[in-house]
Every structure is written in structure tokens, then in C-alpha cells.
Write a protein that holds these residues in place. Structure first.
Motif, mmCIF file in Angstrom:
data_model
loop_
_atom_site.group_PDB
_atom_site.id
_atom_site.type_symbol
_atom_site.label_atom_id
_atom_site.label_comp_id
_atom_site.label_asym_id
_atom_site.label_seq_id
_atom_site.Cartn_x
_atom_site.Cartn_y
_atom_site.Cartn_z
ATOM 1 N N MET A 20 23.707 2.696 -5.242
ATOM 2 C CA MET A 20 22.315 2.614 -4.795
ATOM 3 C C MET A 20 22.085 1.336 -4.003
ATOM 4 S SD MET A 20 18.732 2.963 -6.895
ATOM 5 C CE MET A 20 18.802 4.754 -6.960
ATOM 6 N N ARG A 21 22.677 0.242 -4.461
ATOM 7 C CA ARG A 21 22.548 -1.022 -3.713
ATOM 8 C C ARG A 21 23.083 -0.852 -2.286
ATOM 9 N NH1 ARG A 21 26.686 -5.935 -3.684
ATOM 10 N NH2 ARG A 21 25.498 -7.369 -2.414
ATOM 11 N N LYS A 22 24.224 -0.181 -2.161
ATOM 12 C CA LYS A 22 24.804 0.045 -0.825
ATOM 13 C C LYS A 22 23.851 0.858 0.045
ATOM 14 C CE LYS A 22 28.860 1.975 1.490
ATOM 15 N NZ LYS A 22 30.114 2.755 1.338
ATOM 16 N N ARG A 23 23.255 1.919 -0.536
ATOM 17 C CA ARG A 23 22.331 2.763 0.237
ATOM 18 C C ARG A 23 21.082 1.986 0.650
ATOM 19 N NH1 ARG A 23 23.656 6.584 -3.727
ATOM 20 N NH2 ARG A 23 21.602 6.427 -4.699
ATOM 21 N N VAL A 24 20.556 1.183 -0.276
ATOM 22 C CA VAL A 24 19.360 0.390 0.036
ATOM 23 C C VAL A 24 19.652 -0.579 1.173
ATOM 24 C CG1 VAL A 24 17.798 -1.401 -0.840
ATOM 25 C CG2 VAL A 24 18.309 0.592 -2.249
ATOM 26 N N ASN A 25 20.786 -1.260 1.094
ATOM 27 C CA ASN A 25 21.126 -2.226 2.140
ATOM 28 C C ASN A 25 21.384 -1.545 3.480
ATOM 29 O OD1 ASN A 25 20.799 -4.605 0.696
ATOM 30 N ND2 ASN A 25 22.886 -4.575 -0.105
ATOM 31 N N GLU A 26 21.923 -0.324 3.439
ATOM 32 C CA GLU A 26 22.108 0.434 4.690
ATOM 33 C C GLU A 26 20.756 0.783 5.300
ATOM 34 O OE1 GLU A 26 24.511 3.698 3.419
ATOM 35 O OE2 GLU A 26 26.403 2.591 3.660
ATOM 36 N N LYS A 27 19.786 1.153 4.457
ATOM 37 C CA LYS A 27 18.442 1.479 4.945
ATOM 38 C C LYS A 27 17.763 0.237 5.533
ATOM 39 C CE LYS A 27 17.343 5.448 1.997
ATOM 40 N NZ LYS A 27 17.092 6.401 3.080
ATOM 41 N N SER A 31 17.742 -6.073 8.934
ATOM 42 C CA SER A 31 16.697 -6.981 8.445
ATOM 43 C C SER A 31 17.342 -8.151 7.713
ATOM 44 C CB SER A 31 15.733 -6.243 7.513
ATOM 45 O OG SER A 31 16.349 -5.978 6.274
ATOM 46 N N ASP A 32 16.552 -9.176 7.457
ATOM 47 C CA ASP A 32 17.062 -10.374 6.795
ATOM 48 C C ASP A 32 17.339 -10.136 5.308
ATOM 49 O OD1 ASP A 32 16.895 -11.764 9.139
ATOM 50 O OD2 ASP A 32 14.883 -12.550 8.736
ATOM 51 N N VAL A 33 16.801 -9.050 4.759
ATOM 52 C CA VAL A 33 16.908 -8.812 3.310
ATOM 53 C C VAL A 33 18.167 -8.023 2.986
ATOM 54 C CG1 VAL A 33 15.772 -7.835 1.283
ATOM 55 C CG2 VAL A 33 14.397 -8.767 3.151
ATOM 56 N N LYS A 34 18.920 -8.504 2.014
ATOM 57 C CA LYS A 34 20.051 -7.772 1.452
ATOM 58 C C LYS A 34 19.924 -7.876 -0.066
ATOM 59 C CE LYS A 34 22.541 -6.233 4.945
ATOM 60 N NZ LYS A 34 21.361 -6.040 5.802
ATOM 61 N N VAL A 35 19.738 -6.734 -0.719
ATOM 62 C CA VAL A 35 19.551 -6.782 -2.165
ATOM 63 C C VAL A 35 20.900 -7.006 -2.856
ATOM 64 C CG1 VAL A 35 17.489 -5.332 -2.087
ATOM 65 C CG2 VAL A 35 19.719 -4.274 -2.485
ATOM 66 N N SER A 36 20.848 -7.696 -3.982
ATOM 67 C CA SER A 36 22.054 -8.010 -4.750
ATOM 68 C C SER A 36 22.066 -7.211 -6.051
ATOM 69 C CB SER A 36 22.098 -9.508 -5.068
ATOM 70 O OG SER A 36 21.063 -9.836 -5.982
ATOM 71 N N VAL A 37 23.194 -7.209 -6.717
ATOM 72 C CA VAL A 37 23.272 -6.593 -8.045
ATOM 73 C C VAL A 37 22.295 -7.283 -8.987
ATOM 74 C CG1 VAL A 37 24.767 -6.159 -10.039
ATOM 75 C CG2 VAL A 37 25.679 -5.874 -7.724
ATOM 76 N N ASN A 38 22.151 -8.595 -8.836
ATOM 77 C CA ASN A 38 21.243 -9.350 -9.700
ATOM 78 C C ASN A 38 19.792 -8.878 -9.556
ATOM 79 O OD1 ASN A 38 21.264 -11.676 -11.637
ATOM 80 N ND2 ASN A 38 19.705 -12.433 -10.234
ATOM 81 N N ASP A 39 19.404 -8.466 -8.351
ATOM 82 C CA ASP A 39 18.045 -7.957 -8.150
ATOM 83 C C ASP A 39 17.824 -6.679 -8.963
ATOM 84 O OD1 ASP A 39 17.598 -10.030 -6.295
ATOM 85 O OD2 ASP A 39 18.430 -8.822 -4.670
ATOM 86 N N PHE A 40 18.840 -5.818 -8.993
ATOM 87 C CA PHE A 40 18.750 -4.603 -9.811
ATOM 88 C C PHE A 40 18.724 -4.959 -11.299
ATOM 89 C CE2 PHE A 40 20.064 -2.454 -5.933
ATOM 90 C CZ PHE A 40 19.375 -1.261 -6.009
ATOM 91 N N ILE A 41 19.463 -5.999 -11.681
ATOM 92 C CA ILE A 41 19.471 -6.427 -13.090
ATOM 93 C C ILE A 41 18.086 -6.901 -13.508
ATOM 94 C CG2 ILE A 41 20.359 -8.203 -14.670
ATOM 95 C CD1 ILE A 41 23.056 -7.976 -13.127
#
Length: 209
Positions: A20-27, A31-41
């Protein structure tokens, strides 16, 4: 430490969260935002606190104060020591919003520019040492909070998979250890919270329910 505490550990298959993190970052694309595993945690912690609200409480000596909103303190190492900036209302925020907030708070913490109200308080804490290659560890409770979650790093393990050519394959796991205040959180309640947290990362669709 004078808090009567105990630890609970669980090793979680995080394949679906990583996907899911990979899909979110692809979407998010360029942009300047890249979500991390820690954000999901952080989001998974907040969601688990809504499902098992006893954990989202403070020990106030003569009474226990339970909070309706989940404010997650995120431990950040700075040149002058550890500080825990707070992601307020993490339970009602999306992962992208959490990601932006954590990055901004962490940078300001390292620059020594946080205001006291931005790091004093919080209802539950997360400490992640996975980026240092730590497999698992026990964190110290941040009073008057009742729980802190310690996060290790990604580990590859072999798991049985009947659909794989050889009947097994590699999978990605993280070991989490919660330190809990027994005056507030009984062992069974702590275990229920850990089960909810694990469910959130093993199937991140749970965090939007």
C-alpha cells in the motif's frame, strides 16, 4: 522506573502495508511527499487506540483519564537528546497528512524550534529504531502515558505459501514491543491492543474502517 510495567512483543507480516505504501507513493508521483512505513505505524497505533480505548489513557495518581482523541508522540533523536513531538488527532488524519506533519515536526525538533505544547502531552508514544538495524527493543514508558510502542527494523523470513513454486517464499516482518503500565492496562487488554495493531498492519484496510 517505578511504573509497574510489562512488555508484549509481536512479529508482524507487513507485506500488505509495504504494498500500500508503494501504491500511495506512486499516486503522489513527483510531489514532495513520500510516505514511510513509520507513517503507517503511527496511523495503525491511533486506529488500535480507538478499538481498545483503555490504552489511550493517562495515570493521574488518584484516577485514570481516558482520552477520546489519539495524540501520538513520535520519538525523535536530536543533537541535544530525545524529544517527542506530537501528531495531534492522528486517529482522524490520513497517512499523507500524518507523513507531512511528522517530517515537519522532526525537522523543527532537530533545529530546536519546537514549542513546548508541541512535545508536552500526547496520549501514546512510538519509538522506531528500525532504521538503525535494530531487530527489537524495549522502550521506556513516557509518563503519564500508559503505553509506548518500540519498533524494530524490516526482517526477511521464510513463510509457507502453497501458491509459491517451492511451497514457500520470503516475506517481510517487523517486531514490535509494547511497554504498558499495568495500573492502567491489564495484560489481556494490552494483548487485545497488540492484536488490533497487528491487524492494522497485516491488512491496512483496517485503518480506514
Amino acid at each position: 522506573m517505578t511504573i509497574p510495567h510489562y512488555q508484549l512483543s509481536v512479529t508482524v507480516n507487513v507485506e500488505k502495508t509495504l504494498a500500500m505504501r508503494k501504491r500511495v507513493n506512486e499516486k503522489l508521483g513527483k510531489s514532495d511527499v513520500k510516505v514511510s512505513v513509520n507513517d503507517f505505524i503511527v496511523k495503525a497505533i491511533a486506529s488500535a487506540c480507538k478499538r481498545v480505548p483503555t490504552v489511550n489513557s493517562h495515570w493521574m495518581d488518584t484516577y485514570i483519564r481516558q482520552f477520546s482523541n489519539v495524540d501520538v508522540s513520535v520519538a525523535v533523536a536530536t543533537p541535544s537528546g530525545l524529544i517527542t513531538p506530537i501528531v495531534f488527532n492522528a486517529d482522524s488524519r490520513g497517512v499523507v497528512d500524518i507523513s507531512k506533519t511528522v517530517k515537519e515536526l522532526a525537522q523543527r525538533a532537530k533545529d530546536g524550534k519546537l514549542q513546548p505544547q508541541e512535545y508536552q502531552g500526547g496520549t501514546v508514544t512510538v519509538s522506531n529504531l528500525g532504521m538503525y538495524g535494530i531487530t527489537m527493543f524495549n522502550a521506556i514508558i513516557n509518563p503519564p502515558q500508559s503505553l509506548i510502542l518500540a519498533c524494530g527494523g524490516l526482517q526477511e523470513q521464510i513463510i509457507v505459501d502453497e501458491n509459491a513454486p517451492n511451497g514457500f517464499r520470503k516475506a517481510q516482518f517487523i517486531t514490535f514491543t509494547a511497554s504498558a503500565d499495568h495500573r492502567v492496562i491489564d495484560g489481556a487488554v494490552g494483548a487485545q491492543w497488540m492484536a488490533a495493531f497487528r491487524d492494522n498492519l497485516e491488512d491496512p484496510a483496517n485503518i480506514i474502517l
